[in-house]
Design a protein around this motif. Sequence first.
Motif, PDB file in Angstrom:
ATOM      1  N   GLY A 214      10.762  -7.834  -0.231  1.00 39.62           N
ATOM      2  CA  GLY A 214      11.050  -7.254  -1.537  1.00 39.62           C
ATOM      3  C   GLY A 214      10.429  -8.028  -2.671  1.00 39.62           C
ATOM      4  O   GLY A 214      10.089  -7.459  -3.718  1.00 39.62           O
ATOM      5  N   SER A 215      10.260  -9.347  -2.484  1.00 38.83           N
ATOM      6  CA  SER A 215       9.665 -10.161  -3.542  1.00 38.83           C
ATOM      7  C   SER A 215       8.197  -9.830  -3.759  1.00 38.83           C
ATOM      8  O   SER A 215       7.618 -10.208  -4.782  1.00 38.83           O
ATOM      9  N   HIS A 216       7.584  -9.123  -2.814  1.00 38.13           N
ATOM     10  CA  HIS A 216       6.183  -8.735  -2.928  1.00 38.13           C
ATOM     11  C   HIS A 216       6.019  -7.288  -3.373  1.00 38.13           C
ATOM     12  O   HIS A 216       4.908  -6.756  -3.366  1.00 38.13           O
ATOM     13  N   THR A 217       7.121  -6.627  -3.712  1.00 39.39           N
ATOM     14  CA  THR A 217       7.072  -5.247  -4.203  1.00 39.39           C
ATOM     15  C   THR A 217       7.830  -5.171  -5.518  1.00 39.39           C
ATOM     16  O   THR A 217       8.543  -6.103  -5.890  1.00 39.39           O
TER      17      THR A 217
ATOM     18  N   GLN B 118       0.825  -1.204   0.000  1.00 41.53           N
ATOM     19  CA  GLN B 118       0.000   0.000   0.000  1.00 41.53           C
ATOM     20  C   GLN B 118       0.861   1.257   0.000  1.00 41.53           C
ATOM     21  O   GLN B 118       0.574   2.229  -0.713  1.00 41.53           O
ATOM     22  N   ALA B 119       1.924   1.231   0.802  1.00 50.94           N
ATOM     23  CA  ALA B 119       2.808   2.400   0.873  1.00 50.94           C
ATOM     24  C   ALA B 119       3.530   2.611  -0.452  1.00 50.94           C
ATOM     25  O   ALA B 119       3.738   3.751  -0.882  1.00 50.94           O
ATOM     26  N   GLU B 120       3.941   1.519  -1.103  1.00 54.52           N
ATOM     27  CA  GLU B 120       4.590   1.636  -2.407  1.00 54.52           C
ATOM     28  C   GLU B 120       3.654   2.292  -3.412  1.00 54.52           C
ATOM     29  O   GLU B 120       4.058   3.172  -4.178  1.00 54.52           O
ATOM     30  N   ALA B 121       2.401   1.895  -3.401  1.00 50.18           N
ATOM     31  CA  ALA B 121       1.418   2.481  -4.311  1.00 50.18           C
ATOM     32  C   ALA B 121       1.208   3.965  -4.024  1.00 50.18           C
ATOM     33  O   ALA B 121       0.905   4.745  -4.935  1.00 50.18           O
ATOM     34  N   ALA B 122       1.406   4.352  -2.752  1.00 46.03           N
ATOM     35  CA  ALA B 122       1.213   5.753  -2.364  1.00 46.03           C
ATOM     36  C   ALA B 122       2.443   6.617  -2.592  1.00 46.03           C
ATOM     37  O   ALA B 122       2.397   7.828  -2.401  1.00 46.03           O
ATOM     38  N   GLY B 123       3.556   5.984  -2.994  1.00 39.48           N
ATOM     39  CA  GLY B 123       4.754   6.763  -3.295  1.00 39.48           C
ATOM     40  C   GLY B 123       5.910   6.579  -2.341  1.00 39.48           C
ATOM     41  O   GLY B 123       6.891   7.326  -2.413  1.00 39.48           O
ATOM     42  N   LEU B 124       5.828   5.599  -1.440  1.00 38.46           N
ATOM     43  CA  LEU B 124       6.944   5.348  -0.537  1.00 38.46           C
ATOM     44  C   LEU B 124       8.208   5.023  -1.333  1.00 38.46           C
ATOM     45  O   LEU B 124       8.148   4.336  -2.354  1.00 38.46           O
ATOM     46  N   ASP B 125       9.352   5.507  -0.865  1.00 37.05           N
ATOM     47  CA  ASP B 125      10.613   5.328  -1.589  1.00 37.05           C
ATOM     48  C   ASP B 125      11.321   4.031  -1.264  1.00 37.05           C
ATOM     49  O   ASP B 125      11.875   3.382  -2.151  1.00 37.05           O
ATOM     50  N   SER B 126      11.326   3.609  -0.001  1.00 37.00           N
ATOM     51  CA  SER B 126      12.220   2.515   0.391  1.00 37.00           C
ATOM     52  C   SER B 126      11.761   1.856   1.675  1.00 37.00           C
ATOM     53  O   SER B 126      10.993   2.431   2.461  1.00 37.00           O
ATOM     54  N   VAL B 127      12.287   0.649   1.914  1.00 35.00           N
ATOM     55  CA  VAL B 127      12.094  -0.044   3.181  1.00 35.00           C
ATOM     56  C   VAL B 127      13.465  -0.496   3.656  1.00 35.00           C
ATOM     57  O   VAL B 127      14.291  -0.961   2.867  1.00 35.00           O
ATOM     58  N   TRP B 128      13.710  -0.350   4.973  1.00 35.56           N
ATOM     59  CA  TRP B 128      15.015  -0.640   5.551  1.00 35.56           C
ATOM     60  C   TRP B 128      14.838  -1.573   6.741  1.00 35.56           C
ATOM     61  O   TRP B 128      13.851  -1.484   7.486  1.00 35.56           O
ATOM     62  N   THR B 129      15.811  -2.436   6.923  1.00 37.51           N
ATOM     63  CA  THR B 129      15.785  -3.389   8.025  1.00 37.51           C
ATOM     64  C   THR B 129      17.038  -3.213   8.876  1.00 37.51           C
ATOM     65  O   THR B 129      17.996  -2.559   8.465  1.00 37.51           O
ATOM     66  N   ALA B 130      17.029  -3.828  10.043  1.00 39.21           N
ATOM     67  CA  ALA B 130      18.182  -3.725  10.941  1.00 39.21           C
ATOM     68  C   ALA B 130      18.434  -5.080  11.577  1.00 39.21           C
ATOM     69  O   ALA B 130      17.668  -6.030  11.382  1.00 39.21           O
ATOM     70  N   GLU B 131      19.518  -5.158  12.333  1.00 37.89           N
ATOM     71  CA  GLU B 131      19.803  -6.375  13.082  1.00 37.89           C
ATOM     72  C   GLU B 131      20.552  -6.002  14.357  1.00 37.89           C
ATOM     73  O   GLU B 131      21.267  -4.996  14.402  1.00 37.89           O
ATOM     74  N   ALA B 132      20.340  -6.800  15.386  1.00 36.59           N
ATOM     75  CA  ALA B 132      21.073  -6.624  16.640  1.00 36.59           C
ATOM     76  C   ALA B 132      21.634  -7.988  17.034  1.00 36.59           C
ATOM     77  O   ALA B 132      22.752  -8.333  16.693  1.00 36.59           O
ATOM     78  N   TYR B 133      20.829  -8.798  17.731  1.00 34.04           N
ATOM     79  CA  TYR B 133      21.239 -10.168  18.045  1.00 34.04           C
ATOM     80  C   TYR B 133      19.992 -11.052  18.061  1.00 34.04           C
ATOM     81  O   TYR B 133      19.734 -11.800  18.990  1.00 34.04           O
ATOM     82  N   GLY B 134      19.212 -10.913  16.974  1.00 30.08           N
ATOM     83  CA  GLY B 134      18.011 -11.716  16.794  1.00 30.08           C
ATOM     84  C   GLY B 134      17.785 -11.944  15.309  1.00 30.08           C
ATOM     85  O   GLY B 134      18.439 -12.782  14.700  1.00 30.08           O
ATOM     86  N   SER B 135      16.863 -11.195  14.720  1.00 27.97           N
ATOM     87  CA  SER B 135      16.626 -11.284  13.277  1.00 27.97           C
ATOM     88  C   SER B 135      17.777 -10.634  12.516  1.00 27.97           C
ATOM     89  O   SER B 135      18.412  -9.702  13.009  1.00 27.97           O
ATOM     90  N   ASP B 136      18.038 -11.144  11.301  1.00 32.90           N
ATOM     91  CA  ASP B 136      19.101 -10.535  10.500  1.00 32.90           C
ATOM     92  C   ASP B 136      18.504  -9.492   9.567  1.00 32.90           C
ATOM     93  O   ASP B 136      17.278  -9.402   9.397  1.00 32.90           O
ATOM     94  N   ALA B 137      19.358  -8.695   8.940  1.00 33.02           N
ATOM     95  CA  ALA B 137      18.894  -7.575   8.123  1.00 33.02           C
ATOM     96  C   ALA B 137      18.592  -7.959   6.683  1.00 33.02           C
ATOM     97  O   ALA B 137      17.844  -7.265   6.004  1.00 33.02           O
TER      98      ALA B 137
END
Length: 346
Positions: A54-57, A27-46
Amino acid sequence: MTTLRIGIQTGYWSRKPPTGIVEALQQAEAAGLDSVWTAEAYGSDAFTPLAWWGSHTSRLRLGTGIAQMAARTPTATAMQALTLDHLSGGRFVLGLGASGPQVVEGWYGQPYRRPLARTREYVDIVRQVIARERPVTFDGEFYRLPLPADAPGATGLGKALKPTVHPVRPEVPIVLAAQGPKNVALAAEIADGWMAGFYAPRTDAEHRELLAEGFARRADERSRPEEFEVAATVPVVVRDDVESAADVVRPHIALYAGGMGAKEANFHKASLDRLGYGEVTDEVQRLYLEGRKEDAARAVPTELVEEIALVGPAAKVRADLARWENTALTTLLVQGDAAAAAALLG
């Protein structure tokens, strides 16, 4: 529509993956969003969430914001960058950061010493891999490729290699996360962008001076200063009442000022200290380290929240956004839900 590019900072996961994010990003992509960013600490990876989401955008830039350098060798990081750039059709942005000694030495078991020098070597090797002009070689203080035959434990059979995969682009944009003055200047010197932490429009002139210092030291013509990306994660909370919106952000500030780093080496707290909130953050840190997390959050003044976040009714949030539009920022990364991003895009 603001002149700033608007992205979403999803951060790292807490207990489990966030729900509903694929639909929100579409929805955000359709509205003009530029990017999505992820992070990591000591759980999920980036990297993995970017591949899945990304495969859905089809248009969103996909950035690690940030991937921790201690987690992977430079060549392993470059392999992931090459792979994601292919899978996304050239939409990937590699955000890198040194993290801090608690995580680097406690989680990865790597020494933290001389992070700026280590970053220089790391970025150099990543660029070599992605360029794929010749077999990768490097003889540095921290990284040596191939490993010399006389190195402890070496077999002497190491061979200089170049990636089997041909890159989509000769360069993948590299953004460095930095908070200290020397790190900010380093980002302008060797990278294609800088990801700021706790960016306050009031100190924009100081940031511009540090970037100019780094640009003056550039040894190549890879990208011009006007093409340099400056991104900052900005908490955005839309509520009818400013105080209730600020209450959502206070625990985040308390966590970073109080618990994200050792008492003697908390780079997030140092950033807030440079804004003039040293006495406040000293108290926040004291309360947090005593286990009084709710009291630490309550000790964060609304004034500080409004320095580094956008909070309140939607009309106020959009009006306050003008303070960021007049800074060196090129990309504002919303830390919040889809409604928060929509408030800025609208």
